[in-house]
Design a protein around this motif. Sequence first.
Motif, mmCIF file in Angstrom:
data_model
loop_
_atom_site.group_PDB
_atom_site.id
_atom_site.type_symbol
_atom_site.label_atom_id
_atom_site.label_comp_id
_atom_site.label_asym_id
_atom_site.label_seq_id
_atom_site.Cartn_x
_atom_site.Cartn_y
_atom_site.Cartn_z
ATOM 1 N N UNK B 135 0.883 -1.136 0.079
ATOM 2 C CA UNK B 135 -0.049 -0.046 -0.246
ATOM 3 C C UNK B 135 0.865 1.258 -0.065
ATOM 4 N N UNK B 136 1.919 1.180 -0.560
ATOM 5 C CA UNK B 136 2.653 2.331 -0.974
ATOM 6 C C UNK B 136 2.871 3.230 0.260
ATOM 7 N N UNK B 137 2.392 4.532 0.030
ATOM 8 C CA UNK B 137 2.853 5.488 1.282
ATOM 9 C C UNK B 137 2.018 5.039 2.430
ATOM 10 N N UNK B 138 1.051 4.604 2.545
ATOM 11 C CA UNK B 138 -0.041 4.446 3.561
ATOM 12 C C UNK B 138 0.764 3.731 4.603
ATOM 13 N N UNK B 139 1.091 4.616 5.964
ATOM 14 C CA UNK B 139 1.627 3.746 6.897
ATOM 15 C C UNK B 139 0.674 2.371 7.584
ATOM 16 N N UNK B 140 1.236 1.214 7.344
ATOM 17 C CA UNK B 140 0.423 0.064 7.427
ATOM 18 C C UNK B 140 1.053 -1.217 8.318
ATOM 19 N N UNK B 141 2.356 -1.162 7.616
ATOM 20 C CA UNK B 141 3.043 -2.400 8.347
ATOM 21 C C UNK B 141 3.677 -1.926 9.911
ATOM 22 N N UNK B 142 3.940 -0.681 10.034
ATOM 23 C CA UNK B 142 4.307 -0.080 11.435
ATOM 24 C C UNK B 142 3.189 -0.333 12.040
ATOM 25 N N UNK B 143 2.148 0.489 11.664
ATOM 26 C CA UNK B 143 0.904 0.421 12.674
ATOM 27 C C UNK B 143 0.453 -1.052 13.092
ATOM 28 N N UNK B 144 0.296 -1.718 12.162
ATOM 29 C CA UNK B 144 0.082 -3.305 12.341
ATOM 30 C C UNK B 144 0.956 -3.882 13.305
ATOM 31 N N UNK B 145 2.327 -3.715 13.009
ATOM 32 C CA UNK B 145 3.425 -4.325 13.801
ATOM 33 C C UNK B 145 3.555 -3.779 15.188
ATOM 34 N N UNK B 302 -4.704 6.198 1.392
ATOM 35 C CA UNK B 302 -3.613 7.074 0.769
ATOM 36 C C UNK B 302 -3.222 6.352 -0.526
ATOM 37 N N UNK B 303 -2.222 7.014 -1.153
ATOM 38 C CA UNK B 303 -1.854 6.618 -2.558
ATOM 39 C C UNK B 303 -1.126 5.001 -2.329
ATOM 40 N N UNK B 304 -1.424 4.126 -3.038
ATOM 41 C CA UNK B 304 -0.817 2.851 -3.111
ATOM 42 C C UNK B 304 0.275 2.624 -3.873
ATOM 43 N N UNK B 305 0.702 3.630 -4.716
ATOM 44 C CA UNK B 305 1.707 3.530 -5.564
ATOM 45 C C UNK B 305 2.265 4.443 -5.829
ATOM 46 N N UNK B 306 3.400 4.653 -6.886
ATOM 47 C CA UNK B 306 4.103 5.903 -7.401
ATOM 48 C C UNK B 306 5.183 6.255 -6.834
ATOM 49 N N UNK B 308 6.992 8.919 -5.853
ATOM 50 C CA UNK B 308 7.100 9.791 -4.589
ATOM 51 C C UNK B 308 6.288 9.151 -3.273
ATOM 52 N N UNK B 309 5.017 8.470 -3.246
ATOM 53 C CA UNK B 309 4.598 8.128 -2.167
ATOM 54 C C UNK B 309 5.270 6.754 -1.608
ATOM 55 N N UNK B 310 5.854 5.779 -2.520
ATOM 56 C CA UNK B 310 6.676 4.965 -2.309
ATOM 57 C C UNK B 310 8.087 5.278 -1.736
ATOM 58 N N UNK B 311 8.705 6.328 -2.198
ATOM 59 C CA UNK B 311 9.730 6.986 -1.827
ATOM 60 C C UNK B 311 9.387 7.490 -0.188
ATOM 61 N N UNK B 312 8.263 7.955 0.219
ATOM 62 C CA UNK B 312 7.893 8.472 1.367
ATOM 63 C C UNK B 312 8.083 7.283 2.580
ATOM 64 N N UNK B 313 7.616 6.011 2.005
ATOM 65 C CA UNK B 313 7.737 5.000 2.783
ATOM 66 C C UNK B 313 9.015 4.449 2.944
ATOM 67 N N UNK B 314 9.912 4.200 2.044
ATOM 68 C CA UNK B 314 11.228 3.817 1.895
ATOM 69 C C UNK B 314 11.914 4.793 2.939
ATOM 70 N N UNK B 315 11.993 6.073 2.889
ATOM 71 C CA UNK B 315 12.566 6.991 3.571
ATOM 72 C C UNK B 315 12.196 7.010 4.955
ATOM 73 N N UNK B 316 10.919 6.765 5.443
ATOM 74 C CA UNK B 316 10.522 6.505 6.739
ATOM 75 C C UNK B 316 11.247 5.551 7.379
ATOM 76 N N UNK B 317 11.267 4.331 6.620
ATOM 77 C CA UNK B 317 12.188 3.093 7.239
ATOM 78 C C UNK B 317 13.370 3.400 7.261
ATOM 79 N N UNK B 318 14.046 4.339 6.325
ATOM 80 C CA UNK B 318 15.473 4.442 6.451
ATOM 81 C C UNK B 318 15.750 5.113 7.722
#
Lengths: 430, 430
Positions: B135-145, B302-306, B308-318
């Motif tokens: 789900x791209x930019x949507x914070x989901x793994x972190x909320x679930x986990x 939220x946006x599930x792909x693309x 920028x949104x995917x980069x947002x999720x990657x950078x949050x993890x980074x």
Amino acid sequence: MMRTRPLKVALLGCGVVGSEVARIMTTHADDLAARIGAPVELAGVAVRRPSKVREGIDPALVTSDATALVKRGDIDVVVEVIGGIEPARSLITTAFEHGASVVSANKALLAQDGAALHAAAGQHGKDLYYEAAVAGAIPLIRPLRESLAGDKINRVMGIVNGTTNFILDKMDSTGAGYQEALDEATALGYAEADPTADVEGFDAAAKAAILAGIAFHTRVRLDDVYREGMTEVTAADFASAKEMGCTIKLLAICERAEDGGSVTARVHPAMIPLTHPLASVRGAYNAVFVESDAAGQLMFYGPGAGGSPTASAVLGDLVAVCRNRLSGATGPGESAYAALPVSPMGDVVTRYHISLDVADKPGVLAQVATVFAEHGVSIDTVRQQGKDGEASLVVVTHRASDASLSGTVEALRKLDTVRGVASIMRVEGE
Amino acid sequence: MMRTRPLKVALLGCGVVGSEVARIMTTHADDLAARIGAPVELAGVAVRRPSKVREGIDPALVTSDATALVKRGDIDVVVEVIGGIEPARSLITTAFEHGASVVSANKALLAQDGAALHAAAGQHGKDLYYEAAVAGAIPLIRPLRESLAGDKINRVMGIVNGTTNFILDKMDSTGAGYQEALDEATALGYAEADPTADVEGFDAAAKAAILAGIAFHTRVRLDDVYREGMTEVTAADFASAKEMGCTIKLLAICERAEDGGSVTARVHPAMIPLTHPLASVRGAYNAVFVESDAAGQLMFYGPGAGGSPTASAVLGDLVAVCRNRLSGATGPGESAYAALPVSPMGDVVTRYHISLDVADKPGVLAQVATVFAEHGVSIDTVRQQGKDGEASLVVVTHRASDASLSGTVEALRKLDTVRGVASIMRVEGE
């Protein structure tokens, strides 16, 4: 790799939330132990009336001496669900001094003294977590603080008070007036006997201060938040909103200025289009809409209050804090490095819906339009309705600063042809 | 307390997502440094065609030898945005072996080999984060986990593929058929030239496996996920859905059985009521609805792909992985302690909407109803429409197992009076 010595938890407060936290700690003990890597043990429960029987809680754990409990020295995590400023603040500070980390659900305290409490936590190398302080069970603090840590948040706009959303939703769906809807909310237990904190926006303002601080990496004090309650929203306002394809919500809005150099935080009723995701948030539910540079538009939705949902958020924090303790690390502390100035309400730029009672004679519209123009407020649409010598003018503006709009309204009141300003409402989410 | 020696990041892949990650690392370097507590430096970029000019990326950093890059030994975090199984899997494993933590956006790999990769990360004491995989930019793994780590999740039901949601939304709003809507999605860049992975549900099934694993603390393999694409959804199905006050979405559904003893994961088109929050998710947006014991109903949108949104999720993890590295800790690894059995599709219990073409003569309904009763499937409503000797029967059932429903349909096909089974669709979210 399960550690067998349990982590010890002190619970401060055993009301609706606290009793649910204690219950889940017992019924889900095995799951919590597996997820943390060590068992957690309820080591003490501080309450005002220790003689009261509390189902499922060993009476030997109950004490009225909260200070002694947090000073014991063997407590790993203090869970504070008392609420209010004191004694919660002193107890949390004492907890840090005596080696405990803290999980709190206390929005009023965090909004007022978050910086000092974070400093105390940092000084002692302890965690301060408070997911439950904003929007109950909805994961919001963690996503803003961690998931979006690599992004630039530009706006956080949310329905963060369930009581007022219940009332406004009722007014919208039934045409009821404010008092009638409030009475129903009270009868159903959604509003407290004294609903001031909710309906005057104090509760939402505390949450806005917390959210703005996290979103913008800037200290935002409660006093920095502009606050307007929703007690003066009328059935007529809802009728006007419907004509515009809108509904009315009490919104907490935290925004970065377009030039990026400052931020604002505010709470007030506003019209939002029915097509906006926040418009369909019903009953006592909460939802928060977040806009950022890279992620775009995100929304988080769920129950904003209640014992179980709040306990879910508290326990999520408890697991994180316990895990941090086992690994000898701490989670993210306060992040206020950006230190952006918080601008006053006058600098906020938005659109407005203004209803005027005017004399029903030629030239009134020209006079009114001139006042708007003189204050630099550009008009989007005007609707004129007249009967029996009286008339109303409904003006919807383009984006303008709150200061310009205030100046416009002041000048309009001085016009002989304007009998009164029936309502002014901001229009958001477009 | 800013550390001055930078953390070194190796980027594997520099396509739509990778180039956006590199761009934000440069433009937001100061913010990232402040949030992490140390600067981060792009130490190398592995690509297939190193000669291609990449705006904003120092050509000296670019290499075609990804293996050498992850073996350098001075890399703190490897960001893998190549996708696919190999060489991504080998590179990630090699990265752990050479001391790096990993941030990945690779849903296919995580769904297939998540357990082995988590084991490799754990063995070397490193982090494996992959918020961007679902789900791209949507914070989901972190909320679930993390946010829901103290709660018991019972159901995760989501729209996790933007391409198919765009197509179905188009069919719903315009009455278009599948092919026409797919053609538009392709023309607008929402669907790839070969849309199989999206429209046949492979992409959503990978995400369902990841989500189910995290939600239920149980290993769920890709093969455990029942998968049905949406290529056979017709305009007639949408017309039937509308008559029921529903729309049709391709849903990924991960459920705990009512007795709590097993779980299921599946992907298929389903009717959901228009009043359900997922029904109003438009275009290529994603949304995931989560139900848990204590929190109740939550939704993440939220946006599930693309890029920028995917980069947002990657950078949050980074940011999280870099913070962990500085503190010498690791974040939550795989949690599969519950080890619940994953039940086959036949055990799934839900409601069904079945359209039958039948002979237009007396007694047909009685025959059909008898078949349902014999298989233990209780009928909620039946609608009969007839013309010119042909008739249709639309049956909506109460909750029944998929196995019972399959048995019913098989028996119905054998009836002389049933000319054909026009469509079978599950009904969810009630």
